[in-house]
Design a protein around this motif. Structure first.
Motif, short mmCIF file in Angstrom:
data_model
loop_
_atom_site.label_atom_id
_atom_site.label_comp_id
_atom_site.label_asym_id
_atom_site.label_seq_id
_atom_site.Cartn_x
_atom_site.Cartn_y
_atom_site.Cartn_z
N ALA A 1 26.30 -45.07 -15.11
CA ALA A 1 25.64 -45.14 -16.55
C ALA A 1 26.23 -46.43 -17.23
N ASP B 1 31.29 -46.86 -10.35
CA ASP B 1 32.16 -48.27 -10.70
C ASP B 1 33.57 -48.00 -10.91
N ASP C 1 31.32 -34.20 -19.83
CA ASP C 1 31.94 -35.59 -19.76
C ASP C 1 31.64 -36.06 -18.27
N ASN D 1 27.46 -40.24 -10.54
CA ASN D 1 27.74 -41.27 -11.69
C ASN D 1 29.18 -41.68 -11.48
N LYS D 2 29.47 -42.77 -12.39
CA LYS D 2 30.68 -43.35 -12.40
C LYS D 2 31.18 -44.03 -11.03
N GLY E 1 28.54 -37.35 -17.83
CA GLY E 1 28.07 -38.81 -17.96
C GLY E 1 26.48 -38.35 -18.38
N LYS E 2 26.31 -37.30 -18.77
CA LYS E 2 24.78 -36.82 -19.16
C LYS E 2 24.14 -38.00 -20.20
N THR E 3 24.91 -37.77 -21.36
CA THR E 3 24.41 -38.71 -22.40
C THR E 3 24.14 -40.05 -22.03
N SER E 4 25.39 -40.56 -21.38
CA SER E 4 25.58 -42.17 -21.00
C SER E 4 24.48 -42.36 -20.26
#
Ligand SMILES: Nc1nc2c(ncn2[C@@H]2O[C@H](COP(=O)(O)OP(=O)(O)OP(=O)(O)O)[C@@H](O)[C@H]2O)c(=O)[nH]1
Length: 698
Positions: free
Chosen positions: A346, A312, A212, A309-310, A214-217
Motif C-alpha cells: 500500500a 516492500d 496495523d 501487504n507490505k 494496512g487496511k486504511t493505507s
C-alpha cells in the motif's frame, strides 16, 4: 446459518399423502440420497418436492404400460390431489382465498375421507364463534374445552391464536397462522426481477484485517491510484464509500474497514458486501484478528481475496502468510486451492491494479446484477445531522435507480430526495445500482443499516414511517429470542434449528481447541454443531454481533463478557453461557440437545467493584481497596475476580469494610475494602463481581 421456520413435513405425513408405507418412502428417499432416520424424521421442502417429482415422473412412465393403467391413474390423481392440497396450503399461506376444488375422483374422495388433511387458518385473535364456524362445530363444545383449560369465555369473546390452535388440533386440524401482510410488508418484499431486465453492477467491497496490517493505507492507495489516473489532484470527499474505476469498470469500497462494522450491518439484516479483501501484513502473518475476520467472512458466506501487504519490507515473507492461511483452510490458488492471494504494498503502490483486477474477476464470477430501470432500494451506511444541511445519509443503492424528487422511506424516517452527491462530492441527479450517494432530504437522521425504499409520494412515505414506528414498538415487546440452550430441544423438534452455531471464548488456546473438538463431536442426525469462531479472551461486542448475525450461542470458558458485550447480548437476545469446567459445558449441551436441560439456578449479578489499590494487612493478608462501579457488594455474596476479562478466582468475601467498620453492603459510587477468602493474589485493576444464585421456578 439459516434458521428455518417453515412448516416441516414428517416422513409419515408424506407417506400418508402419497399412499405409501413409511418404510417404502424411506427406502425411496434413501435411493435419492436423502438420509432419514425413521418415520418421525422431518423433510425439507425441497426434498418433499424432489420425491414428489420423482414419483410423478415414474407415474408418467408406467402409464404407458397398459395393464397398469388403471392403477396408475388413481395414483396420479392422488398426486394431483396432493399437489392441489399443496397449492391450496400455499395459497392460504399467501392469504389467498382460493377455495379448494372438490376431489375429482369419487373413488379417492371416499378413500381419503377418513384421513384427509384438514387445514384451518387462524388469525392472531378470533372469537369462539368464528373458530366454531371455521371448524363447523358447535361453539358450546369449544367453550367447554376452553373451560377445561381454565379459560372462561363467551361465544363472542376473542381467544388468541395459541389457544385456538390447541382446540383446532384437538379436532384434528392442521393449523396455519394467518399471515397479515400489510402494505408495508408488501412494499418491503422485493419483486424478483426478470432476467432480461438485469444488468451487471459494480461489486461492493469491504476491507478487513488485523490492526496495523494496512487496511486504511490500502484503501488510500486504491483511491489515490484512481485519482491520479483520472482527475489529478482531486480531493476525495468522505461519504463512507468510494468508487474507483479500472478498465472502465467500477468497484465500490466501503470506507469503514474491519469486521465489526461488517457483522454489525449483517446482524441488522443489511448484507451489502459482495467481496471481502482480507489484508495480511507479509512481515507479521496471520494474527488473531485475521482469524476473527476470516470467521466472520465465512459465517457471512462472502467471497474473499487476500491482499498480502507490505511486500516492500525486507522482512516480508509472503510464503509464510500463505502457509498460515492454508492451515486455516484457505489454500492459495497457486498451491492448488481456491483462495486468491495478491501481493501488494500500500505504501509503495505495488500490486494495487492487480488487486483491483482480481476483484473484478471475482465480481464477474459472482455474476452481480441489478435492474437499474425501477425505483431504488438500498441501505443506509452512514447518517448524521449536518449544520445547514439537516439530516444527511450515505446510501448504497442496491437495486433500481435513485433520483432527485423520489419519496423515500428508511426505517422509521421518511423524506424526499432534495439533493444527491457522489463520493467525489459532485452533485448528481441519479444513482444506479451499487452506487454510494449522499442523500439530503430526510425528515430525521436514519440509522445505519436501515433499508431504503422509494415509495409513490411523500405522504405515503410519512404514513408508512409512522406505521413502522408503531410496529417497532410492538416488535420490541416481543422481539424474537435467538437460539438458547434452554429451548434448543424444542427448537430442534420444531425443525427450526438444524445447525447449532457456537462461538467459544476461553482463557487459553488449549481450552478453545479442547472445547471445540468435544462440542463438535456432539453433532447427531438432528443437529449439526458447528463452532463458527473460537478465540482466547473476554467475550466482546464483536462476538455478540457475530452470534446475533449467525444465530449462535456463546460459550465462555473461564472468561467473562465485557460490560458492553453483556448489554448488547441482552438487547440482541444472544445466549451467553459461562463455564469453569469443560465437562459441564459439554454435559449442558448434551442435555440441551435431548431436552433434558433443567435450568435450576440462574446467576443474578449484584454489583461490580474495581480494585484501585492493594493493602497488606499484617495477619490478614491482602485487602483490596475498591470502588463500587455498579450495583452493590454484599458481605455474604459470592464473588469472582476478573482480570482482563479472564476469571482468576471464584469464592467468597472474607471481609467488607467502609473505613474501619465492618459493613453488610456497599453501594455503587462508594469505596470499600474487600478481603477475599483464601485468595491473596488480588491486583490493582481487577474487577470483583458480586453475584447471587437464584433458583428458577420450574
Ligand atoms: N512498509 C509498509 N508499511 C505499510 C504498508 N501499508 C501500511 N503500512 C504501515 O503500516 C502501519 C499501519 O497501517 P494502517 O493503514 O494504519 O493499518 P490499519 O490496518 O488500517 O490499522 P488500524 O486502522 O489501526 O487497524 C502504518 O504505519 C503504515 O504506514 C506497506 O505496504 N508497506
Amino acid at each position: 446459518m439459516e434458521v428455518n421456520n417453515m412448516s416441516k413435513t414428517r416422513v409419515y405425513e408424506l407417506a400418508k399423502e402419497l399412499n405409501l408405507s413409511s418404510k417404502d418412502l424411506i427406502s425411496k428417499l434413501n435411493d435419492l440420497d436423502i438420509k432419514v432416520k425413521n418415520h418421525m424424521s422431518t423433510l425439507e421442502d425441497e426434498e418433499v418436492e424432489l420425491i414428489m417429482d420423482l414419483l410423478s415422473d415414474k407415474t408418467q412412465q408406467t402409464e404407458e404400460v397398459n395393464q397398469q393403467k388403471e392403477e396408475e391413474d388413481i395414483f396420479e390423481d392422488n398426486l394431483e390431489d396432493i399437489e392441489e392440497e399443496r397449492v391450496y396450503k400455499k395459497s392460504f399461506k399467501k392469504g389467498g382465498k382460493k377455495n379448494k376444488k372438490n376431489n375429482k375422483k369419487a373413488v379417492l374422495t371416499e378413500e381419503k375421507e377418513e384421513d384427509e388433511i384438514k387445514i384451518i387458518t387462524i388469525p392472531e385473535f378470533l372469537t369462539v364463534k368464528e373458530l366454531a364456524e371455521k371448524m363447523k362445530v358447535n361453539p358450546t363444545e369449544i367453550i367447554k374445552k376452553l373451560i377445561a383449560k381454565g379459560i372462561m369465555v363467551t361465544v363472542n369473546q376473542q381467544i388468541d391464536f395459541e389457544n385456538a390452535a390447541k382446540i383446532a388440533e384437538e379436532y384434528g386440524f392442521l393449523v396455519d397462522k394467518e399471515e397479515v401482510k400489510d402494505e408495508l410488508e408488501m412494499l418491503l418484499e422485493e419483486t424478483p426481477d426478470d432476467e432480461k431486465d438485469l444488468q451487471p453492477r459494480p461489486p461492493i467491497v469491504t476491507v478487513m484485517g488485523h490492526v496495523d496490517h494496512g487496511k486504511t493505507s490500502l484503501l488510500d492507495a486504491i483511491r489515490n491510484t484512481n485519482v491520479t489516473m483520472k482527475e489529478m489532484g482531486g480531493i476525495t470527499q468522505h461519504i463512507g464509500a468510494s468508487v474507483v474505476e479500472i478498465n472502465d469498470k467500477k468497484i465500490v469500497f466501503l470506507d469503514t474497514p474491519g469486521h465489526e462494522a461488517f457483522t454489525a450491518m449483517r446482524a441488522r439484516g443489511a448484507s451489502i458486501t459482495d467481496i471481502v479483501v482480507l489484508v495480511v501484513a507479509a512481515d507479521d502473518g496471520v494474527m488473531p484478528q485475521t482469524v476473527e475476520a476470516i470467521n466472520h467472512v465465512k459465517a457471512a458466506n462472502v467471497p474473499m481475496i487476500v491482499a498480502i501487504n507490505k511486500i516492500d519490507l525486507p522482512t516480508a515473507n509472503p510464503d509464510r502468510v500463505k502457509t498460515e492461511l492454508s492451515e486455516l483452510g484457505l489454500v492459495p490458488e497457486e498451491w492448488g486451492g481456491n483462495t486468491i492471494c495478491v501481493p501488494v504494498s500500500a505504501k509503495k503502490n505495488i500490486g494495487i491494479d492487480n488487486l483491483l483486477e482480481m476483484i473484478l474477476l471475482v465480481a464477474e464470477m459472482e455474476d452481480l446484477k441489478a435492474n437499474p430501470n425501477k425505483p431504488a432500494r438500498g441501505t443506509i451506511i452512514e447518517a448524521k445531522l449536518e449544520k445547514g444541511k439537516g439530516p444527511v445519509a450515505t446510501v448504497i443503492v442496491q437495486n433500481g435507480t435513485l433520483q432527485i424528487g423520489d419519496a423515500i422511506l428508511a426505517g422509521t424516517v421518511y423524506g424526499k430526495v432534495r439533493a444527491m452527491f457522489d463520493d467525489k462530492g459532485r452533485r448528481i441527479k441519479k444513482a444506479g445500482p451499487s452506487m454510494p450517494v449522499e442523500v439530503l432530504g430526510f425528515s430525521e437522521v436514519p440509522e445505519a443499516g436501515d433499508k431504503l425504499i422509494v415509495v409513490e409520494d411523500e405522504k405515503k412515505a410519512r404514513e408508512l414511517a409512522e406505521r413502522r414506528k408503531e410496529l417497532q414498538k410492538e416488535m420490541e415487546l416481543k422481539r424474537k429470542q435467538k437460539v438458547s440452550l434452554e429451548d434448543l430441544f424444542s427448537q430442534i423438534q420444531e425443525g427450526s434449528v438444524k445447525e447449532l452455531n457456537i462461538i467459544i471464548k476461553a482463557d487459553v488456546q488449549g481450552s478453545v481447541e479442547a472445547l471445540k473438538k468435544s462440542i463438535e463431536d456432539l453433532s447427531n442426525e438432528e443437529v449439526r454443531i458447528k463452532v463458527i469462531h473460537g478465540a482466547v479472551g473476554a467475550i466482546t461486542e464483536t462476538d455478540v454481533m457475530l452470534a446475533s448475525a449467525s444465530n449462535a450461542i456463546i460459550i465462555g470458558f473461564n472468561v467473562r463478557p465485557e460490560t458492553n458485550a453483556k448489554n448488547l447480548a441482552e438487547k440482541e437476545k444472544v445466549d451467553i453461557k459461562l463455564y469453569r469446567i469443560i465437562y459441564e459445558a459439554i454435559e449442558d449441551i448434551k442435555a440441551a440437545m435431548k431436552g433434558l436441560l433443567e435450568p435450576k439456578y440462574k446467576e443474578v449479578e449484584l454489583g461490580r467493584a474495581e480494585v484501585r489499590a492493594v493493602f497488606r494487612v499484617p495477619g490478614v493478608g491482602n485487602v483490596a481497596g475498591c470502588y463500587v462501579l455498579s450495583g452493590k457488594i454484599l458481605r455474604n455474596s459470592d464473588i469472582r475476580v476478573v482480570r482482563d476479562g479472564i476469571v482468576v478466582y471464584e469464592g467468597k468475601i472474607a471481609s467488607l469494610k467502609r473505613f474501619k467498620d465492618d459493613v453488610r453492603e456497599v453501594q455503587q459510587g462508594f469505596e470499600c475494602g474487600i478481603g477475599i477468602d483464601r485468595f491473596n493474589d488480588i491486583k490493582e485493576g481487577d474487577i470483583i463481581e458480586a453475584y447471587q444464585m437464584e433458583e428458577i421456578p420450574r
